[in-house]
Enzyme design. Structure first.
Site, PDB file in Angstrom:
ATOM      1  N   ARG A  42       0.823  -1.212   0.000  1.00 20.11           N
ATOM      2  CA  ARG A  42       0.000   0.000   0.000  1.00 20.11           C
ATOM      3  C   ARG A  42       0.856   1.261   0.000  1.00 20.11           C
ATOM      4  NH1 ARG A  42      -5.084  -1.599   3.802  1.00 20.11           N
ATOM      5  NH2 ARG A  42      -6.261  -2.558   2.118  1.00 20.11           N
ATOM      6  N   LYS A 203     -22.744 -14.516   1.370  1.00 19.80           N
ATOM      7  CA  LYS A 203     -24.099 -14.101   1.716  1.00 19.80           C
ATOM      8  C   LYS A 203     -24.761 -13.259   0.644  1.00 19.80           C
ATOM      9  CE  LYS A 203     -23.626 -13.496   6.678  1.00 19.80           C
ATOM     10  NZ  LYS A 203     -23.401 -12.193   7.313  1.00 19.80           N
ATOM     11  N   GLY A 360     -12.617  -7.971  -1.333  1.00 19.93           N
ATOM     12  CA  GLY A 360     -11.366  -8.381  -0.702  1.00 19.93           C
ATOM     13  C   GLY A 360     -11.023  -9.844  -0.944  1.00 19.93           C
ATOM     14  N   GLY A 383     -14.853  -2.631   0.683  1.00 20.66           N
ATOM     15  CA  GLY A 383     -16.131  -1.960   0.905  1.00 20.66           C
ATOM     16  C   GLY A 383     -16.390  -0.831  -0.072  1.00 20.66           C
TER      17      GLY A 383
HETATM   18  P1  ADP Z   1     -15.620 -10.663  -1.457  1.00 21.92           P
HETATM   19  O1  ADP Z   1     -14.751 -10.323  -0.256  1.00 21.92           O
HETATM   20  O2  ADP Z   1     -14.800 -10.946  -2.677  1.00 21.92           O
HETATM   21  O3  ADP Z   1     -16.690  -9.634  -1.676  1.00 21.92           O
HETATM   22  P2  ADP Z   1     -17.333 -12.361   0.116  1.00 21.92           P
HETATM   23  O4  ADP Z   1     -16.765 -11.789   1.371  1.00 21.92           O
HETATM   24  O5  ADP Z   1     -18.721 -12.011  -0.230  1.00 21.92           O
HETATM   25  O6  ADP Z   1     -16.364 -12.060  -1.126  1.00 21.92           O
HETATM   26  O7  ADP Z   1     -17.309 -13.959   0.214  1.00 21.92           O
HETATM   27  C1  ADP Z   1     -16.128 -14.694   0.390  1.00 21.92           C
HETATM   28  C2  ADP Z   1     -16.347 -15.931   1.226  1.00 21.92           C
HETATM   29  O8  ADP Z   1     -17.419 -16.725   0.736  1.00 21.92           O
HETATM   30  C3  ADP Z   1     -15.134 -16.830   1.228  1.00 21.92           C
HETATM   31  O9  ADP Z   1     -14.594 -16.876   2.519  1.00 21.92           O
HETATM   32  C4  ADP Z   1     -15.672 -18.191   0.789  1.00 21.92           C
HETATM   33  O10 ADP Z   1     -15.121 -19.271   1.521  1.00 21.92           O
HETATM   34  C5  ADP Z   1     -17.137 -18.055   1.079  1.00 21.92           C
HETATM   35  N1  ADP Z   1     -17.929 -19.018   0.278  1.00 21.92           N
HETATM   36  C6  ADP Z   1     -18.014 -19.121  -1.040  1.00 21.92           C
HETATM   37  N2  ADP Z   1     -18.785 -20.163  -1.406  1.00 21.92           N
HETATM   38  C7  ADP Z   1     -19.221 -20.746  -0.264  1.00 21.92           C
HETATM   39  C8  ADP Z   1     -20.037 -21.877   0.042  1.00 21.92           C
HETATM   40  N3  ADP Z   1     -20.593 -22.600  -0.927  1.00 21.92           N
HETATM   41  N4  ADP Z   1     -20.264 -22.182   1.349  1.00 21.92           N
HETATM   42  C9  ADP Z   1     -19.723 -21.418   2.325  1.00 21.92           C
HETATM   43  N5  ADP Z   1     -18.922 -20.349   2.108  1.00 21.92           N
HETATM   44  C10 ADP Z   1     -18.675 -20.020   0.834  1.00 21.92           C
HETATM   45 MG    MG Z   2     -15.100 -10.544   1.899  1.00 21.96          MG
END
Ligand code: ADP
Ligand code: MG
Length: 403
Positions: A42, A203, A360, A383
């Site tokens: 960074r 989620k 992230g 975020g």
């Molecule tokens: P980002 O940070 O890229 O926005 P998220 O924080 O929304 O992504 O989601 C990432 C998490 O989702 C990871 O830790 C991953 O393990 C989890 N994940 C993805 N698919 C599944 C699944 N089928 N069951 C449980 N967790 C999952």
């Molecule tokens: Mg995340």
């Protein structure tokens, strides 16, 4: 908001910088261990902005937060380790370290052109995260020009990201923010078509607004990750013991209706009979069609047939936005969906598509297989990039001057 019109340091005249006190809000929120910076990415990322301002003979004031000290001074969150690292990275320039605002104001009047002050963690001041305008006014006393280059906090109106810019003009974007605007805007402004968005992650509730907003622009919206099971339930399928947000099933049904066929769901998935997220272990794995998930099945990744279908959509696209992994990529056995789609993204980029990654975990997934330089843009702000894709106005950018 029309992000294209935001003024950047390239729009400043030489006289607007030379001899002026330039307040640069940087993101030096780096990992520190035993008093040393563990990863200086960074800091290095902000060097183009800092060097340009030094070459234009500004007097540079660097302000950042580090961690969450919650308004209290503590050694744990001090920027002293960053000070040492910055000296190492820019040995040819004088750099001073200053701990209080009063001292910052007086020293800002003493330093010479091409010299720099690094201010102690701005979050040691309780007012920072409340966007206290008294604090912002004091900060403004140390500055003749404001540059925001901290994209990761641009979605928060804090004294050093938004408040201070109300009192200092010109107020412009640095190169990091300029680059984020340039790419993320493509996702919501005249994208080249076909345009495909890939949304995954844990989620659905985290991503509803992103899905809603992107549906306005995309030709296809590809779903993966745990949220696919909530969509399946909305279609009346059984999903075994997979992660489902019961209270979002109706919403998933609404989104499917609103999308008018743009949403693509996986046709098969990888399941296990056990899953321990803390120890990162699964039981034996098996791929099944989505109509055939047994009662005991926990869905952890998209299946091989789905990967093939999604790959084709990606390779056919001219703009691709990706947010959220396709499965539990932290475990090797259930990382295939995520990694294969990342490879498809790199391939599409080589063929001329624009590919943008936000989020992230998605960023760390692509770094894990060293493809971060083979896509067009990996956003640095988790975020902030999400809120940008949701179509929200980022206060730290909205306050900046327009061309
Ligand atoms: P980002 O940070 O890229 O926005 P998220 O924080 O929304 O992504 O989601 C990432 C998490 O989702 C990871 O830790 C991953 O393990 C989890 N994940 C993805 N698919 C599944 C699944 N089928 N069951 C449980 N967790 C999952
Ligand atoms: Mg995340």
């Amino acid at each position: 908001m029309e992000y294209f019109h935001v003024k950047t340091i390239d729009d400043l005249t030489p006289d607007e910088v030379k001899g002026k006190r330039v307040f640069v809000r940087v993101d030096f929120n780096v990992p520190v261990k035993n008093g040393f910076v563990e990863n200086d990415l960074r800091i290095r990322s902000s060097l183009p902005t800092i060097k340009t301002l030094l070459e234009k003979e500004g007097k540079i004031i660097l302000v950042s937060h580090l961690g969450r000290p919650k308004g209290k001074r503590s050694e744990e969150f001090s920027l002293v380790p960053v000070y040492s690292k910055l000296k190492e990275l820019l040995p040819e320039y004088n750099l001073y370290f200053v701990e209080t605002i009063e001292e910052l104001i007086s020293r800002s009047k003493e330093i010479k052109e091409k010299e720099m002050i690094l201010f102690e963690n701005i979050r040691f001041y309780e007012g920072e995260e409340k966007n206290d305008l008294e604090l912002a006014k004091k900060l403004a006393e140390s500055a003749d020009l404001y540059v925001n280059d901290a994209f990761g906090t641009a979605h928060r109106a804090h004294s050093s990201t938004e408040g201070v810019a109300r009192f200092v003009k010109p107020a412009v974007a640095g190169y990091l923010i300029q680059r984020e605007i340039e790419y993320l805007s493509k996702a919501i402004h005249n994208p080249a078509k076909p345009y495909v968005a890939i949304i995954g992650g844990a989620k659905i509730s985290d991503k509803i607004e992103v899905i809603r907003n992107l549906l306005k622009f995309v030709d296809k919206l590809i779903i993966g990750g745990a949220m696919m099971f909530t969509f399946y339930r909305a279609q009346g399928l059984s999903t075994g013991k997979s992660l489902v947000e019961e209270d979002k099933i109706n919403l998933a049904r609404e989104l499917l209706e609103e999308s008018k066929g743009k949403i693509l769901l996986p046709s098969d998935c990888v399941i296990s009979d056990s899953f321990d997220p803390r120890n990162r272990t699964t039981g034996s794995l098996k791929t099944v069609n989505i109509q055939e998930i047994p009662e005991w099945g926990i869905g952890l990744d998209i299946g091989g047939k789905t990967i093939e279908i999604y790959r084709k959509e990606i390779l056919n696209a001219k703009t691709i936005v990706w947010n959220g992994p396709m499965g539990v990529f932290e475990i090797e056995e259930t990382a295939k969906g995520t990694f294969e789609l990342a490879r498809a993204l790199a391939e599409a980029t080589r063929q001329g598509a624009t590919s943008i990654i936000g989020g992230g975990d998605s960023a760390s997934a692509i770094e894990k297989i060293h493809l971060e330089n083979e896509v067009s843009h990996v956003s640095t702000g988790g975020g902030a990039s999400l809120e940008f894709l949701e179509g929200k106005v980022l206060p730290g950018i909205a306050i900046l001057d327009k061309k």
